[in-house]
Structure formats: structure tokens, C-alpha cells
Design a protein around this motif. Structure first.
Motif, PDB file in Angstrom:
ATOM      1  N   GLY A  69      84.136  29.085  53.305  1.00  0.00           N
ATOM      2  CA  GLY A  69      82.913  29.571  53.946  1.00  0.00           C
ATOM      3  C   GLY A  69      83.148  30.786  54.815  1.00  0.00           C
ATOM      4  N   SER A  70      84.244  31.526  54.555  1.00  0.00           N
ATOM      5  CA  SER A  70      84.634  32.648  55.420  1.00  0.00           C
ATOM      6  C   SER A  70      84.832  33.915  54.596  1.00  0.00           C
ATOM      7  N   ASN A  71      84.173  34.988  55.024  1.00  0.00           N
ATOM      8  CA  ASN A  71      84.403  36.287  54.389  1.00  0.00           C
ATOM      9  C   ASN A  71      85.815  36.798  54.647  1.00  0.00           C
ATOM     10  N   LEU A  72      86.420  36.369  55.753  1.00  0.00           N
ATOM     11  CA  LEU A  72      87.776  36.790  56.073  1.00  0.00           C
ATOM     12  C   LEU A  72      88.750  36.314  54.998  1.00  0.00           C
ATOM     13  N   TRP A  73      88.616  35.053  54.587  1.00  0.00           N
ATOM     14  CA  TRP A  73      89.494  34.520  53.547  1.00  0.00           C
ATOM     15  C   TRP A  73      89.269  35.243  52.218  1.00  0.00           C
ATOM     16  N   VAL A  74      88.028  35.575  51.927  1.00  0.00           N
ATOM     17  CA  VAL A  74      87.729  36.327  50.701  1.00  0.00           C
ATOM     18  C   VAL A  74      88.430  37.678  50.735  1.00  0.00           C
ATOM     19  N   GLY A  75      88.355  38.355  51.878  1.00  0.00           N
ATOM     20  CA  GLY A  75      89.021  39.639  52.034  1.00  0.00           C
ATOM     21  C   GLY A  75      90.533  39.527  51.954  1.00  0.00           C
ATOM     22  N   LEU A  76      91.090  38.450  52.526  1.00  0.00           N
ATOM     23  CA  LEU A  76      92.539  38.247  52.467  1.00  0.00           C
ATOM     24  C   LEU A  76      93.014  38.096  51.024  1.00  0.00           C
ATOM     25  N   ALA A  77      92.239  37.361  50.230  1.00  0.00           N
ATOM     26  CA  ALA A  77      92.619  37.172  48.828  1.00  0.00           C
ATOM     27  C   ALA A  77      92.621  38.506  48.087  1.00  0.00           C
ATOM     28  N   SER A  78      91.622  39.346  48.354  1.00  0.00           N
ATOM     29  CA  SER A  78      91.589  40.667  47.720  1.00  0.00           C
ATOM     30  C   SER A  78      92.757  41.525  48.189  1.00  0.00           C
ATOM     31  N   GLY A  79      93.074  41.429  49.480  1.00  0.00           N
ATOM     32  CA  GLY A  79      94.196  42.192  50.012  1.00  0.00           C
ATOM     33  C   GLY A  79      95.526  41.767  49.415  1.00  0.00           C
ATOM     34  N   MET A  80      95.708  40.469  49.220  1.00  0.00           N
ATOM     35  CA  MET A  80      96.951  39.968  48.628  1.00  0.00           C
ATOM     36  C   MET A  80      97.133  40.516  47.214  1.00  0.00           C
ATOM     37  N   ARG A  81      96.032  40.664  46.490  1.00  0.00           N
ATOM     38  CA  ARG A  81      96.104  41.182  45.130  1.00  0.00           C
ATOM     39  C   ARG A  81      96.479  42.667  45.126  1.00  0.00           C
ATOM     40  N   SER A  82      96.099  43.374  46.186  1.00  0.00           N
ATOM     41  CA  SER A  82      96.313  44.823  46.218  1.00  0.00           C
ATOM     42  C   SER A  82      97.725  45.207  46.648  1.00  0.00           C
ATOM     43  N   ILE A  83      98.384  44.355  47.444  1.00  0.00           N
ATOM     44  CA  ILE A  83      99.699  44.712  47.988  1.00  0.00           C
ATOM     45  C   ILE A  83     100.704  45.076  46.894  1.00  0.00           C
ATOM     46  N   PRO A  84     100.888  44.234  45.866  1.00  0.00           N
ATOM     47  CA  PRO A  84     101.897  44.587  44.836  1.00  0.00           C
ATOM     48  C   PRO A  84     101.569  45.868  44.081  1.00  0.00           C
ATOM     49  N   ILE A  85     100.277  46.195  43.944  1.00  0.00           N
ATOM     50  CA  ILE A  85      99.889  47.389  43.195  1.00  0.00           C
ATOM     51  C   ILE A  85     100.355  48.656  43.907  1.00  0.00           C
ATOM     52  N   LEU A  86     100.597  48.548  45.224  1.00  0.00           N
ATOM     53  CA  LEU A  86     101.113  49.690  45.972  1.00  0.00           C
ATOM     54  C   LEU A  86     102.635  49.750  45.960  1.00  0.00           C
ATOM     55  N   VAL A  87     103.286  48.606  45.705  1.00  0.00           N
ATOM     56  CA  VAL A  87     104.740  48.513  45.858  1.00  0.00           C
ATOM     57  C   VAL A  87     105.480  48.646  44.529  1.00  0.00           C
ATOM     58  N   PHE A  88     104.986  47.982  43.485  1.00  0.00           N
ATOM     59  CA  PHE A  88     105.774  47.805  42.273  1.00  0.00           C
ATOM     60  C   PHE A  88     105.623  48.865  41.180  1.00  0.00           C
ATOM     61  N   PRO A  89     104.576  49.714  41.169  1.00  0.00           N
ATOM     62  CA  PRO A  89     104.463  50.657  40.049  1.00  0.00           C
ATOM     63  C   PRO A  89     105.676  51.555  39.832  1.00  0.00           C
ATOM     64  N   GLY A 380      98.753  56.271  43.388  1.00  0.00           N
ATOM     65  CA  GLY A 380      97.622  56.991  43.966  1.00  0.00           C
ATOM     66  C   GLY A 380      96.312  56.266  43.765  1.00  0.00           C
ATOM     67  N   MET A 381      96.061  55.771  42.551  1.00  0.00           N
ATOM     68  CA  MET A 381      94.835  55.026  42.277  1.00  0.00           C
ATOM     69  C   MET A 381      94.822  53.691  43.014  1.00  0.00           C
ATOM     70  N   GLY A 382      96.000  53.121  43.231  1.00  0.00           N
ATOM     71  CA  GLY A 382      96.082  51.848  43.951  1.00  0.00           C
ATOM     72  C   GLY A 382      95.732  51.950  45.425  1.00  0.00           C
ATOM     73  N   LEU A 383      95.665  53.184  45.944  1.00  0.00           N
ATOM     74  CA  LEU A 383      95.296  53.380  47.353  1.00  0.00           C
ATOM     75  C   LEU A 383      93.787  53.279  47.580  1.00  0.00           C
ATOM     76  N   PHE A 384      93.013  53.135  46.510  1.00  0.00           N
ATOM     77  CA  PHE A 384      91.555  53.118  46.631  1.00  0.00           C
ATOM     78  C   PHE A 384      91.050  52.068  47.632  1.00  0.00           C
ATOM     79  N   PRO A 385      91.586  50.819  47.644  1.00  0.00           N
ATOM     80  CA  PRO A 385      91.110  49.861  48.658  1.00  0.00           C
ATOM     81  C   PRO A 385      91.324  50.340  50.091  1.00  0.00           C
ATOM     82  N   LEU A 386      92.395  51.117  50.316  1.00  0.00           N
ATOM     83  CA  LEU A 386      92.626  51.640  51.665  1.00  0.00           C
ATOM     84  C   LEU A 386      91.556  52.654  52.043  1.00  0.00           C
ATOM     85  N   GLY A 387      90.966  53.313  51.049  1.00  0.00           N
ATOM     86  CA  GLY A 387      89.866  54.233  51.321  1.00  0.00           C
ATOM     87  C   GLY A 387      88.671  53.511  51.923  1.00  0.00           C
TER      88      GLY A 387
END
Length: 428
Positions: A69-89, A380-387
């Protein structure tokens, strides 16, 4: 005296003009791309991949909100998915240049199918917890990080340079279709059968994509698995040295990073403009997103039909200029139809920009370096969430309109500076 006999044979009439009923009309160039061996399979596999990715993201958000019931948890899940896309390419690009890219792309799809099956089982058993969702989001993001460099490198291996811009546009058109269809499909499945069945069907979609990609040809450049290869560390060093010695790549990387961090501040501001400034509510907000999406689709179709010119930098400058001034117009607009029109035009310009910048990255890569070069593009494209984070944070500090102006300064001015300092870009 006998007269000589002359035999005159008729001379066939030869003409270079086509005769009625004797010629075959060549298909438009956009359809000729489908005659390239394997391209149709690659396109279908990528479309299934995008439908699965967007559907999985939508299901993840739904399940996480249902659990907490928390938007924070929803955002955390999206953030967890984005972290590897910035590190591993970077590592993924080196791997893509060492092995068969088809097998790597199939591995990605199979890996995502396994993650989705695990989520389906946990949901069916009723034992899923928020931390499960975070861990599985991180696992999915790690797998996806290996897909981006390999896919764009494989596309350039498979498609000749003269057809590459049209092929890229068709791929992006499929991605847009997936973004529109995925949430609708998964919402219907969750409503009618439950989230566990949604994840099971998503796994099936990924597996179909894996089968298609494995049946595609290797492409013009394919690393032999039996040949002597440098170590991973040496591959990374070679990739970094290649990028540093190339006069264009560093600026391309700076441009794509800048645009994805500072140039997309409009997206986190759209809900506030819909509710508080234009007063059109959630339905109006949906129409704003649709206007942008339709513009992106029209842009994809236009590039697929027309292609890109040999020199793509003028396209990048013009499309960036239109995007930036459209964004400023959006920021100061208080007329809803004008806002919709601006978003539509921005969508068209944005798709031309994405196709052109992708094409430039692909051009600057030799066959054996293509995976590592496209890794820079993927980062570069993986930085889009940071935008989104940049735009939301800056808006809270200085307000909406100043944020929009700052965002616009991260686009066209930087591109013009890059062209001024880099002769290679001026010729591109």
C-alpha cells in the motif's frame, strides 16, 4: 548470271523503357528490410521482449502496491531494476564481442522467464513478501543489462549499413507498440485470472522470444567460440582505448548522458501540469501521455519509410531544437490543446533524435568492437530514470518553468558545442 541472294533477318526491337505487364514493381524500401535474412525473427523476438518487459513492470508495480500500500515500495522496486542497467553494460559489451550474440540474447530471455516463473510460484503459494519483489527486480535488471549492448550490436551485424536506420526505426516502433500493449494485456490478465497467471504468461512470452532469436542467422560479424580471445580485463581495456582514440565517441557519450539526465525534466512535471496548472485531471493526463506516444509512433513510421540522410548530425540538431523549444512551450502553456500539440510534435522530434543518435553509435563501431561501443550507448540510455529524479528535485527547488529552461540548456547548446569542437561530428 545468277544474282546473289541476301537474307535479311529482322532485328529485334530493344528498348530501355519498361513495357506494360513485363516489369515487377519493387517494394518500398521499408519493406525490403524484411528480405534481410533473420531480420523478421529478430524484430518479432524484440517485440515479444518489449511486451514482456513492460507487462512485467506493470505487474511488479501492481503486486508491490497490493502487498504494501506504499508508493515508496513501488519506487524502490523500480530503482532496484535500474541499478544493474547502469553498472553492467560495460561488462556485457565485452561479453557480446566474445560470444555468439544470438545465444546471449536467448539467455537473457530465458533468464527473465525463470525470474517470472519464480514470481508466479510465490504468488500462487501465497508466500510472496516485499523483499522477494525487490530481490527479483534486482535479478531481472541484472539480466536485462546484458541484453542492451548485445541487441544493438547484433542488429548492426545483421543489417547492412544502408538499411540500418530503417531497421532501427522498425525496432523502436515495436518497442512503442509493446509499451502501449503490455500494460493493457497484463491488467486484463490480473483482473480475470490473477497476478500469478500474469507472470506465468509473461514467462511464456519470453520463451517464445528466445526460440525466435536462436533461429536467426549469426550476422556478418560473429565471434568464433573456438578462436583465441583476450581476457575480459583485456577486452575492457581495448574497448576503453578504442573509445578514447575515436574523436567522435566521447562526445556522443557526453551528449546522450546529458540529454537523458538534464533534458527530460518534462516527464516528472506532467502530472502536476495536468492536475494543478491545466486542470484536466487524470483523463487529461492520459491524453497528454497518448499525444506524446502517438508522436513517437509517427516519428518511427516516418524514419522507417524515409530513412535517415547519410549525414545525421543536422537531423540531431533540428530534432533537439524542436524538442527543447517544445518543452519550453509546454512549461509556459496554459492552453490544453496547445499542450497536446506540443507533446505530439515533441514525440516526432524525439524519435528522429533517438534513431539518429543510435545510428551514429552503430557507425562508429567496427565489427569486433561493436558490443563494447553499444555498451556506452546502453549506459547513456540507462540514465533516463535519473532524468526523472533530476527534474522532480530541481522543480521542488526552483519551480517548474525555471526547471524546464535548465533542462532545455542540456540539449541543443551542448550538441552545438560538440560540433564546434569535433570536426568528425561535423562530417557525421
Amino acid at each position: 548470271m545468277t544474282q546473289p541472294t541476301f537474307i535479311i533477318e529482322p532485328i529485334p526491337f530493344v528498348t530501355t523503357r519498361p513495357q506494360t505487364g513485363s516489369t515487377r514493381t519493387r517494394p518500398p524500401r521499408v519493406f525490403r528490410v524484411f528480405t534481410i535474412p533473420g531480420f523478421a525473427r529478430l524484430l518479432a523476438s524484440e517485440a515479444l521482449f518489449d511486451i514482456g518487459a513492460v507487462a512485467r513492470t506493470a505487474a511488479q508495480s501492481w503486486v508491490m502496491y497490493d502487498l504494501t500500500g506504499s508508493n515508496l515500495w513501488v519506487g524502490l522496486a523500480s530503482g532496484m531494476r535500474s541499478i544493474p542497467i547502469l553498472v553492467f553494460p560495460v561488462f556485457a559489451g565485452a561479453i557480446a564481442d566474445r560470444f555468439d550474440k544470438r545465444k546471449l540474447l536467448a539467455f537473457v530471455r530465458i533468464g527473465l522467464a525463470i525470474v517470472s516463473i519464480v514470481q508466479a510460484i510465490l504468488l500462487a503459494l501465497g508466500i510472496i513478501e516485499p523483499w522477494h519483489m525487490l530481490a527479483l527486480a534486482l535479478a531481472a535488471g541484472t539480466v536485462v543489462a546484458f541484453a542492451m549492448p548485445a541487441f544493438w550490436a547484433y542488429l548492426a551485424d545483421l543489417v547492412p549499413a544502408r538499411s540500418l536506420s530503417r531497421a532501427t526505426a522498425l525496432v523502436m516502433m515495436g518497442q512503442n507498440a509493446g509499451e502501449m500493449a503490455g500494460p493493457v494485456i497484463v491488467g486484463w490478465i490480473i483482473a480475470s485470472a490473477g497476478a500469478d497467471w500474469a507472470y506465468a504468461i509473461i514467462a511464456g512470452v519470453y520463451l517464445m522470444g528466445a526460440v525466435l532469436i536462436l533461429n536467426a542467422p549469426k550476422g556478418r560479424y560473429a565471434a568464433s567460440e573456438s578462436e583465441d580471445k583476450p581476457t575480459y580485463y583485456e577486452s575492457l581495456k581495448q574497448g576503453i582505448a578504442y573509445a578514447r582514440q575515436n574523436p567522435v565517441l566521447p562526445w556522443l557519450f557526453i551528449m546522450i548522458c546529458s540529454v537523458n539526465i538534464t533534458g527530460v525534466a518534462i516527464f516528472p512535471l506532467m502530472p502536476e501540469y495536468a492536475t494543478k496548472i491545466l486542470d484536466v485531471g487524470p483523463v487529461g493526463f492520459g491524453a497528454m501521455s497518448t499525444a506524446l506516444g502517438v508522436g513517437l509512433a509517427i516519428g518511427s513510421i516516418s524514419v522507417a519509410i524515409l530513412g535517415l540522410p547519410r549525414r545525421v548530425m543536422p537531423t540531431i540538431i533540428v530534432s533537439s531544437f524542436i524538442w527543447d523549444f517544445g518543452m519550453i512551450g509546454f512549461g509556459f502553456s496554459r492552453i490544453y490543446p496547445l499542450t497536446l500539440a506540443l507533446l505530439f510534435v515533441m514525440g516526432i522530434a524525439g524519435m528522429f533524435w533517438m534513431n539518429a543518435i543510435t545510428n551514429l553509435f552503430q557507425r562508429e563501431a567496427t565489427g569486433e568492437m561493436r558490443g563494447r561501443v553499444m555498451a556506452l550507448y546502453s549506459i547513456g540510455m540507462g540514465l533516463f530514470p535519473l532524468g526523472w529524479t533530476f527534474g522532480g528535485t530541481l522543480s521542488a527547488l526552483i519551480g517548474n518553468e525555471p526547471t524546464i529552461i535548465v533542462s532545455a540548456l542540456g540539449g541543443t547548446p551542448l550538441i552545438l558545442l560538440a560540433m564546434l569542437l569535433t570536426p568528425g561530428l561535423r562530417r557525421s
